[in-house]
Design a protein around this motif. Structure first.
Motif, PDB file in Angstrom:
ATOM      1  N   THR A  95       0.846  -1.200   0.000  1.00 31.82           N
ATOM      2  CA  THR A  95       0.000   0.000   0.000  1.00 31.82           C
ATOM      3  C   THR A  95       0.886   1.257   0.000  1.00 31.82           C
ATOM      4  OG1 THR A  95      -0.018  -0.096   2.387  1.00 31.82           O
ATOM      5  CG2 THR A  95      -1.868  -1.163   1.270  1.00 31.82           C
ATOM      6  N   GLU A 135       3.029   4.352   1.071  1.00 30.75           N
ATOM      7  CA  GLU A 135       3.900   4.650   2.221  1.00 30.75           C
ATOM      8  C   GLU A 135       4.379   3.412   2.978  1.00 30.75           C
ATOM      9  OE1 GLU A 135       2.676   8.531   4.388  1.00 30.75           O
ATOM     10  OE2 GLU A 135       1.002   8.125   3.033  1.00 30.75           O
ATOM     11  N   GLY A 193       6.996   1.632   2.058  1.00 32.66           N
ATOM     12  CA  GLY A 193       8.466   1.625   2.023  1.00 32.66           C
ATOM     13  C   GLY A 193       9.088   1.077   0.749  1.00 32.66           C
ATOM     14  N   ASP A 205       5.742  10.088   7.757  1.00 34.59           N
ATOM     15  CA  ASP A 205       6.485   9.406   8.826  1.00 34.59           C
ATOM     16  C   ASP A 205       7.760  10.133   9.235  1.00 34.59           C
ATOM     17  OD1 ASP A 205       5.135   7.058   9.651  1.00 34.59           O
ATOM     18  OD2 ASP A 205       5.497   6.218   7.665  1.00 34.59           O
ATOM     19  N   CYS A 211      13.416  10.908   3.043  1.00 28.98           N
ATOM     20  CA  CYS A 211      12.669  11.845   2.213  1.00 28.98           C
ATOM     21  C   CYS A 211      11.455  11.141   1.593  1.00 28.98           C
ATOM     22  CB  CYS A 211      13.643  12.332   1.149  1.00 28.98           C
ATOM     23  SG  CYS A 211      12.914  13.335  -0.075  1.00 28.98           S
ATOM     24  N   THR A 221       5.058   7.739  -5.240  1.00 29.04           N
ATOM     25  CA  THR A 221       5.361   7.217  -6.577  1.00 29.04           C
ATOM     26  C   THR A 221       4.096   7.221  -7.430  1.00 29.04           C
ATOM     27  OG1 THR A 221       7.021   5.779  -5.599  1.00 29.04           O
ATOM     28  CG2 THR A 221       6.296   5.213  -7.837  1.00 29.04           C
ATOM     29  N   VAL A 227       6.327   0.438  -7.931  1.00 28.62           N
ATOM     30  CA  VAL A 227       5.037   0.977  -8.382  1.00 28.62           C
ATOM     31  C   VAL A 227       4.458   1.868  -7.283  1.00 28.62           C
ATOM     32  CG1 VAL A 227       4.478  -1.011  -9.852  1.00 28.62           C
ATOM     33  CG2 VAL A 227       3.822  -1.046  -7.440  1.00 28.62           C
ATOM     34  N   GLY A 240       1.663   2.744  -4.547  1.00 30.38           N
ATOM     35  CA  GLY A 240       0.835   1.837  -3.736  1.00 30.38           C
ATOM     36  C   GLY A 240      -0.553   2.355  -3.398  1.00 30.38           C
ATOM     37  N   GLN A 241      -0.799   3.668  -3.655  1.00 37.11           N
ATOM     38  CA  GLN A 241      -2.125   4.178  -3.311  1.00 37.11           C
ATOM     39  C   GLN A 241      -3.163   3.576  -4.254  1.00 37.11           C
ATOM     40  OE1 GLN A 241      -2.401   8.411  -2.777  1.00 37.11           O
ATOM     41  NE2 GLN A 241      -0.775   8.433  -1.247  1.00 37.11           N
ATOM     42  N   ASN A 291       7.552  -4.302   7.587  1.00 40.18           N
ATOM     43  CA  ASN A 291       8.442  -3.142   7.642  1.00 40.18           C
ATOM     44  C   ASN A 291       8.073  -2.141   8.745  1.00 40.18           C
ATOM     45  OD1 ASN A 291      10.614  -1.643   6.572  1.00 40.18           O
ATOM     46  ND2 ASN A 291       9.216  -0.368   5.384  1.00 40.18           N
ATOM     47  N   LYS A 292       8.923  -1.141   8.874  1.00 43.33           N
ATOM     48  CA  LYS A 292       8.795  -0.041   9.855  1.00 43.33           C
ATOM     49  C   LYS A 292       8.804  -0.571  11.284  1.00 43.33           C
ATOM     50  CE  LYS A 292       6.676   3.219   6.653  1.00 43.33           C
ATOM     51  NZ  LYS A 292       5.775   4.319   6.410  1.00 43.33           N
ATOM     52  N   ASP A 319      11.163  -0.145  13.434  1.00 47.10           N
ATOM     53  CA  ASP A 319      11.633   0.903  14.358  1.00 47.10           C
ATOM     54  C   ASP A 319      10.460   1.754  14.846  1.00 47.10           C
ATOM     55  OD1 ASP A 319      11.315   1.932  11.723  1.00 47.10           O
ATOM     56  OD2 ASP A 319      12.704   3.577  12.089  1.00 47.10           O
ATOM     57  N   LEU A 320       9.564   2.116  13.915  1.00 50.34           N
ATOM     58  CA  LEU A 320       8.424   2.956  14.292  1.00 50.34           C
ATOM     59  C   LEU A 320       7.418   2.166  15.134  1.00 50.34           C
ATOM     60  CD1 LEU A 320       7.780   4.896  10.937  1.00 50.34           C
ATOM     61  CD2 LEU A 320       8.969   5.722  12.969  1.00 50.34           C
ATOM     62  N   THR A 371      13.429  -2.796   8.697  1.00 52.35           N
ATOM     63  CA  THR A 371      13.401  -1.338   8.816  1.00 52.35           C
ATOM     64  C   THR A 371      14.060  -0.842   7.541  1.00 52.35           C
ATOM     65  OG1 THR A 371      13.414  -1.337  11.229  1.00 52.35           O
ATOM     66  CG2 THR A 371      14.288   0.622  10.167  1.00 52.35           C
ATOM     67  N   ALA A 372      13.250  -0.425   6.577  1.00 53.02           N
ATOM     68  CA  ALA A 372      13.770  -0.124   5.239  1.00 53.02           C
ATOM     69  C   ALA A 372      14.744   1.058   5.217  1.00 53.02           C
ATOM     70  CB  ALA A 372      12.614   0.136   4.270  1.00 53.02           C
ATOM     71  N   THR A 373      14.671   1.930   6.228  1.00 49.40           N
ATOM     72  CA  THR A 373      15.583   3.075   6.254  1.00 49.40           C
ATOM     73  C   THR A 373      16.961   2.697   6.817  1.00 49.40           C
ATOM     74  OG1 THR A 373      14.453   3.619   8.319  1.00 49.40           O
ATOM     75  CG2 THR A 373      13.874   4.937   6.383  1.00 49.40           C
TER      76      THR A 373
HETATM   77  N1  LIG Z   1      11.284   5.147  10.213  1.00 52.81           N
HETATM   78  C1  LIG Z   1      11.051   4.449   9.092  1.00 52.81           C
HETATM   79  N2  LIG Z   1      10.609   5.100   8.012  1.00 52.81           N
HETATM   80  C2  LIG Z   1      10.397   4.361   6.895  1.00 52.81           C
HETATM   81  C3  LIG Z   1      10.624   2.959   6.823  1.00 52.81           C
HETATM   82  N3  LIG Z   1      10.328   2.538   5.572  1.00 52.81           N
HETATM   83  C4  LIG Z   1       9.950   3.642   4.891  1.00 52.81           C
HETATM   84  N4  LIG Z   1       9.986   4.739   5.693  1.00 52.81           N
HETATM   85  C5  LIG Z   1       9.596   6.118   5.359  1.00 52.81           C
HETATM   86  O1  LIG Z   1       8.232   6.085   4.999  1.00 52.81           O
HETATM   87  C6  LIG Z   1       7.971   7.011   3.961  1.00 52.81           C
HETATM   88  C7  LIG Z   1       7.268   6.296   2.824  1.00 52.81           C
HETATM   89  O2  LIG Z   1       8.170   5.393   2.200  1.00 52.81           O
HETATM   90  P1  LIG Z   1       8.175   5.160   0.629  1.00 52.81           P
HETATM   91  O3  LIG Z   1       9.328   4.257   0.344  1.00 52.81           O
HETATM   92  O4  LIG Z   1       8.104   6.457  -0.088  1.00 52.81           O
HETATM   93  O5  LIG Z   1       6.786   4.381   0.463  1.00 52.81           O
HETATM   94  P2  LIG Z   1       6.192   3.747  -0.873  1.00 52.81           P
HETATM   95  O6  LIG Z   1       5.752   2.373  -0.525  1.00 52.81           O
HETATM   96  O7  LIG Z   1       7.137   3.888  -2.002  1.00 52.81           O
HETATM   97  O8  LIG Z   1       4.886   4.686  -1.092  1.00 52.81           O
HETATM   98  P3  LIG Z   1       4.107   4.967  -2.488  1.00 52.81           P
HETATM   99  O9  LIG Z   1       5.105   5.468  -3.464  1.00 52.81           O
HETATM  100  O10 LIG Z   1       3.054   5.981  -2.129  1.00 52.81           O
HETATM  101  O11 LIG Z   1       3.489   3.664  -2.884  1.00 52.81           O
HETATM  102  C8  LIG Z   1       9.323   7.622   3.579  1.00 52.81           C
HETATM  103  O12 LIG Z   1       9.448   8.885   4.182  1.00 52.81           O
HETATM  104  C9  LIG Z   1      10.338   6.651   4.164  1.00 52.81           C
HETATM  105  O13 LIG Z   1      11.520   7.292   4.562  1.00 52.81           O
HETATM  106  C10 LIG Z   1      11.084   2.301   8.009  1.00 52.81           C
HETATM  107  O14 LIG Z   1      11.275   1.074   8.065  1.00 52.81           O
HETATM  108  N5  LIG Z   1      11.275   3.101   9.104  1.00 52.81           N
END
Ligand SMILES: Nc1nc2c(ncn2[C@@H]2O[C@H](COP(=O)(O)OP(=O)(O)OP(=O)(O)O)[C@@H](O)[C@H]2O)c(=O)[nH]1
Ligand SMILES: [Mg+2]
Length: 386
Positions: A42, A44, A46, A150, A177, A181, A209, A211-212, A277-278, A280-281, A357-359
């Motif tokens: 979906t 955001e 990651g 986030d 940042c 997408t 791709v 995700g929205q 994922n996420k 840490d959060l 934690t993708a970051t």
């Molecule tokens: N703290 C934290 N932030 C994360 C993590 N994964 C992604 N983020 C943050 O979450 C936000 C969204 O991540 P994106 O990678 O843009 O998400 P996306 O799945 O590509 O979203 P769409 O392009 O809308 O489909 C960004 O600001 C990332 O830095 C994580 O594991 N931890």
């Protein structure tokens, strides 16, 4: 072009055409050999962050011009963050701690969601004043009740650095940042294969791709020939609603979408790897005393050892495990919900799980190594992923 002595014109033409044949064969070979990975999930969750990590780990990272472009985006992320927080103070009925900060609040709101054309010293002074206000912090703490990126806290805590005209974002800043997408993007990279697994170099094509909901109808364009899907779930989303539909819980949307992908007849041949994922959060949310139970009452009956965070992450995993172990159902195509056509799997499928934690580049490096190993094992034993 190879230089060959004592050759007639005809020989030269023949040799040239053989050379082209060889090049085409080589090209087809490398085309077939590339492992094609598709990132799904979906909005955001990651996905694009994983693409950025691949760029850091397997391509040459970010160029000077890419960093300059990200600096502008990061300043815009600061504006989005402070604007959305102060905009929601009225709705949530939270007053400013210091009434004199009302001038700064109005200054930011007047700029609208798009923000200023130029980020001045005066602009950053207003943001700093607001971010220090106790009322603004209170509204930030309740950000699960409205839409906030986030990375809001991460960037607002770094205003002093980001406002500098010569600011160059670090890799960590670029990973934080946020830019939604739209459409489909592809990254190509090569990775060394361990000697124990044939050795040599493996080429990867990774597709990203949006995700929205509005973006998902485009996904089908890239389903053909995909070897493995990395499905990302933002586990910390359990108490948030969708940006595109405030009536839907984000984690429930992720579960429904995962089920659609798992049962899609277009993706039956692809391996599936779930990135929870996420983490840490999720950990910090749980540490702040926020519980998943009000949103998923089944949590009250969930039995697992460990602290609250461990139990929460294992519970979220169990929700996905339940979906893949449940009997396949044939469901009608529901175009409005962007669901895929469902079909029976031709053979038993496996789904691998990873807490991520993708970051965090070290975390992604380790997970990628494991996932690469899984894919290679499948390829060698011809068990489906390839
Ligand atoms: N703290 C934290 N932030 C994360 C993590 N994964 C992604 N983020 C943050 O979450 C936000 C969204 O991540 P994106 O990678 O843009 O998400 P996306 O799945 O590509 O979203 P769409 O392009 O809308 O489909 C960004 O600001 C990332 O830095 C994580 O594991 N931890
Ligand atoms: Mg994205």
């Amino acid at each position: 072009m190879v230089w060959l002595p004592c050759m007639g014109a005809r020989d030269e033409v023949e040799e040239h055409s053989k050379q082209i044949d060889r090049e085409i064969k080589q090209w087809i070979k490398s085309y077939n050999q590339a492992i094609k990975l598709l990132l799904l999930g979906t909005g955001e969750s990651g996905k694009t962050t994983i693409i950025k990590q691949m760029k850091i780990l397997h391509v040459q990272g970010f160029s000077v011009s890419e960093r300059a472009e990200k600096a502008n985006l990061i300043r815009h992320n600061i504006h989005e963050s402070i604007h959305d927080i102060v905009d929601n103070m009225n709705i949530l009925n939270i007053p400013l701690q210091k009434p004199k900060n009302e001038y700064s609040r109005e200054y930011i709101l007047k700029l609208g969601p798009e923000g200023p054309t130029k980020y001045t010293e005066e602009y950053f002074d207003h943001v700093r004043t607001l971010w220090r206000d106790g009322g603004v912090r209170e509204c930030f703490r309740r950000s699960n009740e409205y839409q906030l990126i986030d990375s809001a806290e991460y960037f607002l805590d770094r205003i002093d650095l980001i406002e500098k005209t010569d600011y160059v974002p670090s890799d960590a800043d670029i990973l934080r940042c946020r830019q939604k997408t739209t459409g489909i993007q592809k990254i190509e990279f090569k990775v060394k294969v361990p000697k124990s697994m044939q050795g040599g170099v493996q080429e990867f094509w990774m597709f990203d791709v949006g995700g929205q909901r509005g973006e998902r109808k485009k996904w089908i364009q890239v389903f053909e020939g995909i070897n493995a899907i990395w499905f990302l779930v933002a586990c910390s989303d359990f108490d948030q609603t969708l940006r595109e539909d405030a009536t839907q819980n984000r984690l429930k949307e992720a579960l429904a979408l995962f089920e659609d992908v798992w049962q899609s007849r277009f993706l039956l041949e692809a391996g599936l790897i779930l990135f929870l994922n996420k983490q840490d959060l999720l950990e910090s949310k749980v540490a702040q005393g926020r519980s998943i139970a009000p949103y998923f009452p089944k949590y009250n009956e969930f039995e697992a050892a460990g602290d609250e965070y461990t139990r929460t992450k294992l519970f979220i995993r169990s929700l996905f495990v339940d979906l893949i172990t449940k009997k396949r159902e044939r469901r009608a195509l529901d175009a409005s919900a962007e669901r895929f056509v469902i079909a029976e799997a031709r053979r038993p499928r496996e789904c691998y799980f990873h807490f991520t934690t993708a970051t965090d580049t070290d975390n992604v490096r380790t997970v990628f190594r494991d996932v690469h190993q899984i894919i290679l094992t499948h390829m060698l034993s011809n068990l489906g992923v390839y």
